[in-house]
Design an enzyme around this catalytic site. Structure first.
Site, PDB file in Angstrom:
ATOM      1  N   CYS A  76       0.984  -1.124  -0.086  1.00 17.63           N
ATOM      2  CA  CYS A  76       0.005   0.037   0.020  1.00 17.63           C
ATOM      3  C   CYS A  76       0.898   1.175  -0.163  1.00 17.63           C
ATOM      4  O   CYS A  76       1.458   1.552  -0.866  1.00 17.63           O
ATOM      5  CB  CYS A  76      -0.993  -0.091   1.103  1.00 17.63           C
ATOM      6  SG  CYS A  76      -2.269   1.293   1.003  1.00 17.63           S
ATOM      7  N   HIS A 178      -3.859  -4.696  -0.582  1.00 20.42           N
ATOM      8  CA  HIS A 178      -3.514  -5.304   0.729  1.00 20.42           C
ATOM      9  C   HIS A 178      -3.377  -7.045   0.749  1.00 20.42           C
ATOM     10  O   HIS A 178      -4.653  -7.457   1.129  1.00 20.42           O
ATOM     11  CB  HIS A 178      -4.347  -4.844   2.004  1.00 20.42           C
ATOM     12  CG  HIS A 178      -4.147  -3.486   2.270  1.00 20.42           C
ATOM     13  ND1 HIS A 178      -3.186  -3.163   3.296  1.00 20.42           N
ATOM     14  CD2 HIS A 178      -4.793  -2.341   1.778  1.00 20.42           C
ATOM     15  CE1 HIS A 178      -3.429  -1.715   3.544  1.00 20.42           C
ATOM     16  NE2 HIS A 178      -4.161  -1.318   2.663  1.00 20.42           N
ATOM     17  N   GLU A 180      -2.630  -9.098   3.031  1.00 12.94           N
ATOM     18  CA  GLU A 180      -3.164  -9.505   4.040  1.00 12.94           C
ATOM     19  C   GLU A 180      -4.568  -9.518   4.177  1.00 12.94           C
ATOM     20  O   GLU A 180      -5.002 -10.129   5.513  1.00 12.94           O
ATOM     21  CB  GLU A 180      -2.331  -8.993   5.351  1.00 12.94           C
ATOM     22  CG  GLU A 180      -2.826  -7.303   5.439  1.00 12.94           C
ATOM     23  CD  GLU A 180      -2.392  -6.292   4.474  1.00 12.94           C
ATOM     24  OE1 GLU A 180      -2.520  -5.183   4.985  1.00 12.94           O
ATOM     25  OE2 GLU A 180      -1.723  -6.822   3.524  1.00 12.94           O
TER      26      GLU A 180
END
EC number: 4.3.2.10
Length: 196
Positions: A76, A178, A180
């Protein structure tokens, strides 16, 4: 083992939770000496690129990061830091990529920020995307983007215009989304990075 640069501008918890899920060991980088303990480095980041660059500079780690030869992944705002300049704060960044980070506003008619799931089209056979299907969906939350350039783009996303969803320059990688928070595809990408 992965070292996470903890400079006060990243969402460390969701990243470490994802690494825990896939069984990848990690630790925190606070000082230049800490880099020696890890095989790979992640630079997370959320929020304001100019402020994030200021925080990173305050740590005294910039020169060490620029000299790294091991794999480095920016996530990001961490990806945006790899670019030369950001309109967010009119800030000079790490300048590892000769590309600018620009604001969507005034360039697209779609809602800003770009938030939610979007597909990415793979380019240049980056090892980050091994085992990940072309046009897989990843989770984005951002108002700024790195301009698209064939030479450095590992994956492109379309949101009013094409922008770099992932970049690669030598041992430096970056993803605007992202991983994750991107389900199985994101976990596969993090596993790929851990295996570089």
């Amino acid at each position: 083992m992965i070292g996470i640069v903890n400079y006060g501008a990243g969402n460390i918890f969701s990243l470490t939770a994802a690494l825990d899920r896939i069984g990848v060991t990690y630790g925190m980088v606070h000082t230049a000496a800490d880099f020696e303990r890890y095989d790979r480095i992640i630079i997370p980041g959320v929020g304001h690129a100019g402020a994030a660059m200021g925080k990173l500079a305050d740590t005294g780690l910039v020169d060490t990061i620029l000299a790294l030869k091991k794999p480095v992944l920016g996530i990001c705002v961490g990806m945006q830091l790899l670019s030369s300049f950001s309109e967010e704060g009119n800030a000079d960044l790490l300048q590892l990529l000769p590309l600018k980070t620009l604001h969507f506003t005034g360039r697209i008619t779609e809602k800003v920020p770009h938030m939610g799931w979007n597909s990415v089209s793979l380019q240049n056979n980056s090892p980050l995307f091994d085992g990940i299907a072309d046009n897989s969906y990843f989770y984005f939350v951002h108002s700024y983007f790195i301009e698209f350039d064939d030479k450095y783009t590992a994956a492109v996303c379309q949101y009013g215009l094409p922008f770099s969803a992932a970049v690669q320059q030598g041992n430096f990688f970056g993803v605007q989304f992202h991983p994750e928070k991107s389900g199985l595809a994101g976990e596969q990408l993090l596993q790929n990075f851990a295996s570089l």
